[in-house]
Scaffold this active site. Structure first.
Site, PDB file in Angstrom:
ATOM      1  N   ASN A   9       0.868  -1.182   0.000  1.00  0.00           N
ATOM      2  CA  ASN A   9       0.000   0.000   0.000  1.00  0.00           C
ATOM      3  C   ASN A   9       0.903   1.230   0.000  1.00  0.00           C
ATOM      4  OD1 ASN A   9      -1.821   2.037   0.498  1.00  0.00           O
ATOM      5  ND2 ASN A   9      -2.220   1.460   2.634  1.00  0.00           N
ATOM      6  N   LYS A  11       0.096   4.233  -0.227  1.00  0.00           N
ATOM      7  CA  LYS A  11      -0.568   5.426   0.351  1.00  0.00           C
ATOM      8  C   LYS A  11      -0.370   6.621  -0.586  1.00  0.00           C
ATOM      9  CE  LYS A  11       0.266   3.427   4.857  1.00  0.00           C
ATOM     10  NZ  LYS A  11       0.140   3.564   6.278  1.00  0.00           N
ATOM     11  N   HIS A  98      -9.449   0.881   5.085  1.00  0.00           N
ATOM     12  CA  HIS A  98      -8.162   1.154   5.738  1.00  0.00           C
ATOM     13  C   HIS A  98      -8.402   2.115   6.898  1.00  0.00           C
ATOM     14  CE1 HIS A  98      -4.077   2.484   6.445  1.00  0.00           C
ATOM     15  NE2 HIS A  98      -3.676   1.417   5.787  1.00  0.00           N
ATOM     16  N   GLU A 100      -6.843   4.571   7.943  1.00  0.00           N
ATOM     17  CA  GLU A 100      -6.654   6.006   7.628  1.00  0.00           C
ATOM     18  C   GLU A 100      -7.900   6.573   6.958  1.00  0.00           C
ATOM     19  OE1 GLU A 100      -2.928   5.549   5.527  1.00  0.00           O
ATOM     20  OE2 GLU A 100      -1.968   4.961   7.401  1.00  0.00           O
ATOM     21  N   GLU A 170      -5.504  -5.265  10.560  1.00  0.00           N
ATOM     22  CA  GLU A 170      -4.508  -4.219  10.765  1.00  0.00           C
ATOM     23  C   GLU A 170      -4.807  -3.495  12.071  1.00  0.00           C
ATOM     24  OE1 GLU A 170      -2.525  -3.022   6.842  1.00  0.00           O
ATOM     25  OE2 GLU A 170      -4.211  -1.694   7.143  1.00  0.00           O
ATOM     26  N   GLY A 176       2.151   2.113  10.713  1.00  0.00           N
ATOM     27  CA  GLY A 176       3.075   3.234  10.554  1.00  0.00           C
ATOM     28  C   GLY A 176       3.763   3.654  11.843  1.00  0.00           C
ATOM     29  N   SER A 216       3.265  -2.230  10.416  1.00  0.00           N
ATOM     30  CA  SER A 216       4.721  -2.234  10.611  1.00  0.00           C
ATOM     31  C   SER A 216       5.360  -3.585  10.301  1.00  0.00           C
ATOM     32  CB  SER A 216       5.070  -1.760  12.024  1.00  0.00           C
ATOM     33  OG  SER A 216       4.608  -0.431  12.216  1.00  0.00           O
TER      34      SER A 216
HETATM   35  C1  PEP Z   1      -0.853  -0.012   5.908  1.00  0.00           C
HETATM   36  O1  PEP Z   1      -0.877   1.148   5.559  1.00  0.00           O
HETATM   37  O2  PEP Z   1      -1.752  -0.773   5.552  1.00  0.00           O
HETATM   38  C2  PEP Z   1       0.253  -0.457   6.756  1.00  0.00           C
HETATM   39  C3  PEP Z   1       0.205  -1.666   7.252  1.00  0.00           C
HETATM   40  O3  PEP Z   1       1.280   0.438   6.981  1.00  0.00           O
HETATM   41  P1  PEP Z   1       2.695   0.138   7.679  1.00  0.00           P
HETATM   42  O4  PEP Z   1       3.207  -1.149   7.086  1.00  0.00           O
HETATM   43  O5  PEP Z   1       3.547   1.300   7.297  1.00  0.00           O
HETATM   44  O6  PEP Z   1       2.446   0.035   9.133  1.00  0.00           O
END
Ligand code: PEP
Length: 254
Positions: A9, A11, A98, A100, A170, A176, A216
């Site tokens: 992803n 973003k 997601h 976000e 998630e 992040g 992460s």
């Molecule tokens: C994501 O945006 O779905 C995500 C898992 O981000 P990160 O790997 O940076 O934590």
């Protein structure tokens, strides 16, 4: 049997040319690496989608996805992009739900249920994200939150439609932040999700559903996470922005 998938992803990162160079590197590396990952998905900003689909042609293992699509078929929604438009450039997936999008754009489970319907009606496979906040986990609410997100977001689908979906667990506190769920924490939730799916759709559908872990995830922690019986791959944010980091995660399944 369910597929092992590693999805990136990007973003809101990378301009057009940066996106194309990163993707070209990923394509080259993925072609040379032996891996048990059955599908690699790159979810880019809309501006890259068409070009990435063209570049990926001929590579059966790599698919392209968007990070959002509107719930309406078309119309006066300035600045939005429809599922039909995403599909028309050859993308196969769309990330929905997601954290976000939930947090910054107020996307509710009810809205996400509509987006899911529209995506599926247009032949896109949703990567449907669920996960609790730190506050919810600390209050011991995480199982309830996951259950509600499933019930309100996707349980209106019949088994046939549901089988088009990939789920991504998630935990919001891990996205992040550099803090990853331990493999035990992640496996516990993945097993819970699969058990919930079995109760709703039957064991076969539950066994066939790909459930990704996101938060992460990197090449260091992926081996332990992906070794868990109910974790079928990852949704990768930060580490998908560097070709070596991303393909090292793709190589984890063997
Ligand atoms: C994501 O945006 O779905 C995500 C898992 O981000 P990160 O790997 O940076 O934590």
């Amino acid at each position: 049997m369910r597929k092992k998938i590693v999805a990136g992803n990007w973003k809101m990162n990378l301009d057009y040319n940066e996106g194309l160079s990163l993707f070209s590197e990923v394509l080259n590396m993925v072609k040379d690496e032996a891996t048990g990952t059955q599908e690699v998905v790159v979810c880019s900003p809309f501006i890259h989608l068409h070009s990435l689909v063209q570049l990926a042609k001929g590579n059966g293992r790599v698919s392209i996805g968007a990070q959002n699509a509107h719930q309406a078929e078309s119309g006066a929604y300035t600045g939005e992009v429809s599922a039909k438009q995403v599909k028309s450039v050859g993308a196969a997936y769309v990330i929905l739900g997601h954290s976000e999008r939930r947090q910054y754009f107020g996307e509710t489970n009810q809205l996400l249920a509509q987006k899911t319907d529209t995506a599926l009606a247009n032949g896109l496979k949703p990567i449907f994200c669920i996960g609790e906040t730190l506050q919810e986990r600390e209050a011991g609410e995480h199982f309830n939150i996951i259950k509600t997100q499933l019930q309100e977001g996707v349980y209106h689908l019949d088994a046939d439609k549901f089988s088009q979906i990939v789920l991504a667990y998630e935990p919001v506190w891990a996205i992040g932040t550099g803090v990853t769920a331990t493999s035990e924490q992640a496996q516990e939730i993945h097993a819970f999700i699969r058990q919930e799916l079995a109760a709703k759709y039957g064991q076969q559908v539950a066994d066939d559903t790909t459930i990704l872990y996101g938060g992460s995830c990197n090449a260091k922690n992926a081996p332990e996470l992906f070794a868990q019986p109910d974790i079928d791959g990852g949704l990768i944010g930060g580490a998908s922005l560097k070709s070596r980091d991303f393909t090292d995660i793709v190589k984890v399944f063997n």
